[in-house]
Structures are given as C-alpha cells and as structure tokens.
Design a protein around this motif. Structure first.
Motif, PDB file in Angstrom:
ATOM      1  N   VAL A  19      53.374  30.078  -6.931  1.00 37.77           N
ATOM      2  CA  VAL A  19      53.836  28.686  -6.911  1.00 37.77           C
ATOM      3  C   VAL A  19      54.041  28.172  -8.334  1.00 37.77           C
ATOM      4  O   VAL A  19      55.105  27.651  -8.681  1.00 37.77           O
ATOM      5  N   GLU A  20      53.029  28.334  -9.146  1.00 37.13           N
ATOM      6  CA  GLU A  20      53.076  27.865 -10.542  1.00 37.13           C
ATOM      7  C   GLU A  20      54.173  28.578 -11.334  1.00 37.13           C
ATOM      8  O   GLU A  20      54.929  27.955 -12.080  1.00 37.13           O
ATOM      9  N   LYS A  21      54.250  29.894 -11.158  1.00 33.26           N
ATOM     10  CA  LYS A  21      55.248  30.701 -11.871  1.00 33.26           C
ATOM     11  C   LYS A  21      56.660  30.242 -11.521  1.00 33.26           C
ATOM     12  O   LYS A  21      57.520  30.109 -12.381  1.00 33.26           O
ATOM     13  N   ARG A  22      56.888  29.988 -10.243  1.00 33.25           N
ATOM     14  CA  ARG A  22      58.212  29.567  -9.777  1.00 33.25           C
ATOM     15  C   ARG A  22      58.633  28.242 -10.429  1.00 33.25           C
ATOM     16  O   ARG A  22      59.760  28.089 -10.895  1.00 33.25           O
ATOM     17  N   ILE A  23      57.720  27.290 -10.471  1.00 30.39           N
ATOM     18  CA  ILE A  23      58.013  25.973 -11.054  1.00 30.39           C
ATOM     19  C   ILE A  23      58.297  26.131 -12.551  1.00 30.39           C
ATOM     20  O   ILE A  23      59.253  25.553 -13.076  1.00 30.39           O
ATOM     21  N   GLN A  24      57.494  26.937 -13.231  1.00 27.69           N
ATOM     22  CA  GLN A  24      57.703  27.178 -14.669  1.00 27.69           C
ATOM     23  C   GLN A  24      59.041  27.858 -14.922  1.00 27.69           C
ATOM     24  O   GLN A  24      59.755  27.505 -15.868  1.00 27.69           O
ATOM     25  N   GLU A  25      59.395  28.826 -14.094  1.00 30.38           N
ATOM     26  CA  GLU A  25      60.683  29.521 -14.262  1.00 30.38           C
ATOM     27  C   GLU A  25      61.850  28.543 -14.081  1.00 30.38           C
ATOM     28  O   GLU A  25      62.806  28.562 -14.854  1.00 30.38           O
ATOM     29  N   ASP A  26      61.766  27.702 -13.041  1.00 27.50           N
ATOM     30  CA  ASP A  26      62.819  26.707 -12.819  1.00 27.50           C
ATOM     31  C   ASP A  26      62.925  25.780 -14.026  1.00 27.50           C
ATOM     32  O   ASP A  26      64.016  25.512 -14.531  1.00 27.50           O
ATOM     33  N   ARG A  27      61.791  25.289 -14.478  1.00 23.48           N
ATOM     34  CA  ARG A  27      61.779  24.345 -15.603  1.00 23.48           C
ATOM     35  C   ARG A  27      62.367  24.982 -16.868  1.00 23.48           C
ATOM     36  O   ARG A  27      63.182  24.374 -17.552  1.00 23.48           O
ATOM     37  N   GLN A  28      61.956  26.225 -17.147  1.00 25.96           N
ATOM     38  CA  GLN A  28      62.464  26.926 -18.334  1.00 25.96           C
ATOM     39  C   GLN A  28      63.971  27.153 -18.235  1.00 25.96           C
ATOM     40  O   GLN A  28      64.696  26.992 -19.210  1.00 25.96           O
ATOM     41  N   SER A  29      64.459  27.523 -17.053  1.00 29.62           N
ATOM     42  CA  SER A  29      65.903  27.736 -16.905  1.00 29.62           C
ATOM     43  C   SER A  29      66.632  26.413 -17.103  1.00 29.62           C
ATOM     44  O   SER A  29      67.734  26.382 -17.647  1.00 29.62           O
TER      45      SER A  29
END
Length: 181
Positions: free
Chosen positions: A131-141
């Motif tokens: 969950v956390e990784k997904r949100i961070q990946e979206d934010r970084q992109s």
C-alpha cells in the motif's frame, strides 16, 4: 494543453484504470481524496466517462498533499488497501462522494459498506508494504511529470492545464480525438 510537460511514467497494467485499454483517449488524474478541487472534478470525470464511453480510459494515481490535507494519506491508503481486495473503484468513489465526512474513524465503516474483509484491510494498512509503496510510486511519478498540485490531468500523456470543468475538459479530449482520426 501544455505539450512540453509529459507524463513520465506511461499508463500500464499497474495503474487503476476504467475503460478499454485500447481507448483512443486516456485521461490520467493525479488526485488527493481530501482536496476540494479534486472533489469538484470527480463528478466531471464521471460525466466525461459517461459521455465518451468506450473512447475514454480513465486512470487515477495518488498524489496526497499531506501538508494541506491531514487525511489525504489515510484515504489513499484506504483506496490502495481496498484495491488489494479488488475494490479500488468502490472505495475511490465513496471517498469522493462522501469527502466532506472523511475522517480516519469513518474509513472502516466505509470499508465494511463496500464488502471488504476488515481484518485484511486493517493489516494491509498497518503493515504498509504494498500500500505504502504504491502511493510513493504514484507520488514520485507525479513529481517527475511536473505535478505541483491537485488535481493534475494528462490527456494522452500531455499535461492539461486548462480548467477542470466539464466543457473545457470535453473540448480538449474531443479536439485530440479529432486530430488522431
């Protein structure tokens, strides 16, 4: 549309998407569930989906603006935990439709309402991980793509800087559709 600002991470199978994969138009939104402007854009996107039907693929990516919206991250975690049970869009829609009632306490109630396994839902949020990784990946992109506020839209990979109202977005989408015919 600002043709110089492009989506750096192309839409792929990892994305939350509604509409056909081969739709001629793809609308990507970087959004924050507590942002009032995203809340106002939500019914606009729903109306565009209804109007354009199979010609539109809509993609949502998380971009919680936690400095301004204290529950934005909790809401994004709820949507991603719901996604692990195949109910991303149900939670996404509920978060926007009931945005003015959003608090951490109400999220388990909403999770139950859409039929989630509450034990798994709670564990998925507490353990972070996927969950956390997904949100961070979206934010970084989003950051790499020039997102500096929400909602930020991209139409077929190009940033849309016009008004997020129905008529303006529809005109931008239709003009792009005409050019690609």
């Amino acid at each position: 549309m600002d043709n110089s600002v492009m989506l750096t991470q192309p839409v792929s199978a990892r994305d939350h998407a509604e509409g056909p994969e081969d739709a001629p138009l793809t609308l990507v939104e970087y959004g924050d569930y507590q942002c009032p402007y995203c809340g106002a854009a939500y019914p606009v996107v729903k109306r565009l989906q209804k109007t354009l039907g199979k010609d539109l693929r809509f993609v949502f990516r998380n971009f919680p603006v936690t400095q301004a919206h204290p529950y934005a991250l909790v809401a994004a975690e709820a949507a991603e935990a719901a996604a692990l049970q195949g109910k991303f869009w149900e939670m996404h829609d509920l978060l926007y439709e009931r945005q003015t009632h959003l608090t951490p306490d109400v999220i388990p109630v909403w999770a139950k309402k859409i039929g989630l396994d509450l034990n798994k839902f709670g564990k998925d949020i507490k353990q972070g991980g996927v969950v956390e990784k997904r949100i961070q990946e979206d934010r970084q992109s989003g950051i790499r793509s020039g997102v500096n506020g929400t909602p930020t839209f991209y139409i077929n990979g190009k940033r849309y800087d016009g008004s997020p109202d129905y008529d303006s977005l529809l005109a931008a989408l239709e003009s792009l559709a005409l050019r690609s015919v």
